[in-house]
Design an enzyme around this catalytic site. Structure first.
Site, short mmCIF file in Angstrom:
data_model
loop_
_atom_site.label_atom_id
_atom_site.label_comp_id
_atom_site.label_asym_id
_atom_site.label_seq_id
_atom_site.Cartn_x
_atom_site.Cartn_y
_atom_site.Cartn_z
N ASP A 144 40.37 -6.83 -16.34
CA ASP A 144 41.90 -8.19 -16.76
C ASP A 144 41.09 -8.90 -18.02
OD1 ASP A 144 43.04 -5.81 -15.27
OD2 ASP A 144 44.06 -8.18 -14.35
N ASP B 122 29.11 -12.08 -13.39
CA ASP B 122 29.09 -13.57 -13.60
C ASP B 122 28.86 -13.35 -14.84
OD1 ASP B 122 26.80 -13.71 -12.42
OD2 ASP B 122 27.36 -15.58 -12.35
N LYS C 242 26.84 -8.76 -7.86
CA LYS C 242 26.34 -9.64 -7.49
C LYS C 242 24.99 -9.45 -6.98
CE LYS C 242 27.09 -13.17 -8.58
NZ LYS C 242 26.31 -14.69 -9.34
N ASP D 152 38.12 -4.92 -11.09
CA ASP D 152 39.30 -5.08 -11.53
C ASP D 152 39.09 -6.92 -12.41
OD1 ASP D 152 41.87 -6.43 -11.35
OD2 ASP D 152 42.28 -6.03 -8.91
N TYR E 58 37.95 -4.16 -0.78
CA TYR E 58 39.48 -3.75 -1.11
C TYR E 58 39.84 -3.20 0.64
CZ TYR E 58 40.68 -6.24 -5.57
OH TYR E 58 40.84 -7.32 -6.45
#
Length: 351
Positions: free
Chosen positions: A249, A221, A188, A245, A137
């Site tokens: 959620d 994942d 990852k 993030d 970000y």
């Protein structure tokens, strides 16, 4: 000295839910001085920018900041660097609140409101620690341009330094030490250099500062899948800015509604914490008076506990929310009919 709480209601349902949190604050901690300023789209409309230097200065001098939400379709055409979300990112970066705490706990009375079966979420209590001021970000270079073959392209850069990872990893380890003593670090590493670097650095930090805490690693994942399959296996999840993030959620829906989830963004000692509900500005219901104020009220609870050193007041707020839910108080996102104000009234009745 008198403590100061700065309110940044923002956009959409932000002003509606922050107004209810303020009512609660005035009851449990009436001696706290409350100030208010603009951020996001509201600041763009008034000042032409999503975050003014004056507001950032006021935030840095407050003891805690309670933010509502930013953004909405009204400002979609604004240049990216001046969109409402840029104000939020600027606030986080300006205050250097690098550790975002997102608890996902399921109130016993809301077990059947979850999208998962009762046995999967009953007793759920996860803390997600998300790095908040670095990563993809904020990384450079970033942009949209044309390559040497004349093809348009868009790119962002995921960059972390060792100190940035160390400080947020130490927060996760310390929080786990006061809980069940387990940290699952998410990355990852199988396909991203920055992911392998994250894993290596977290491992190093654990070797030095992780006594008494069990550390495991999981691909992002796989973590998303496991949050849906068996969420109670987790205690503390540590993630970078992007994965934190997304996963927080996803975890929100385990609890019954994203309208129930608060968050805290913390920096070094002496830095004011930034507290905000996870739900965003929800422009589709803004102004209708039906938004769930619980996430904002529970964000106040976190402010009282983490930045204002008012654990007794925080306990009162948490207890009142739990009792109101047990009594059947529900907004529409939880299958009920109460308005935003009526839900806060029910919580106030339980104080």
């Amino acid at each position: 000295m008198k403590q100061t709480l700065l309110l940044l209601p923002g956009d959409g349902i932000g002003p509606e839910v922050i107004a209810e949190a303020l009512r609660i604050c005035q009851l449990v901690a009436p001696d706290i001085a409350v100030e208010e300023a603009l951020v996001g789209g509201a600041s763009i409309d008034r000042h032409g920018v999503p975050l003014t230097d004056e507001t950032l200065e006021r935030a840095s001098k407050a003891d805690a900041i309670l933010l509502g939400a930013v953004g909405g379709p009204k400002w979609q055409g604004v240049a990216r660097q001046n969109r409402p979300e840029a104000g939020l990112l600027g606030l986080r970066k300006g205050l250097d609140v690098f550790a975002n705490l997102r608890p996902a706990y399921c109130f016993s009375s809301l077990v059947d409101a979850s999208s998962l079966k009762r046995d999967r979420v009953e007793g759920l209590d996860i803390m997600i620690v998300r790095e908040l001021t670095s990563g993809v970000y904020f990384g450079q270079p970033r942009g949209v341009d044309t390559d040497e073959n004349g093809n348009r392209r868009g790119y962002d850069t995921s960059v972390y330094t060792a100190p940035e990872i160390e400080r947020v990893a130490r927060v996760a380890l310390e929080i786990a030490r006061g809980r069940d003593g387990r940290v699952c670090s998410v990355d990852k590493a199988n396909v991203m250099e920055s992911g392998q670097f994250w894993r290596d650095e977290v491992t190093t930090v654990h070797q030095t500062h992780g006594e008494g805490v069990e550390l495991s690693h999981m691909l992002a994942d796989s973590c998303a899948m496991e949050l849906v399959r068996e969420p109670k296996q987790f205690d503390v999840i540590l993630a970078d800015n992007l994965f934190g993030d997304l996963l927080s959620d996803a975890a929100a829906m385990l609890t019954g509604s994203i309208g129930m989830l608060p968050s805290a963004s913390l920096g070094t000692e002496g830095t004011p914490g930034l507290f905000e509900p996870v739900h965003g500005s929800a422009p589709d219901i803004a102004g209708k008076g039906i938004a769930n104020p619980c996430a904002a009220i529970l964000s106040l609870e976190m402010a009282l506990r983490w930045s204002l050193a008012r654990p007794d007041a925080a306990d009162r707020v948490m207890g009142a929310v739990a009792r109101a839910l047990e009594a059947g108080a529900r907004t529409s996102d939880l299958g009920g009919t109460l308005s935003t104000t009526a839900m806060a009234d029910a919580i106030i009745d339980c104080l």
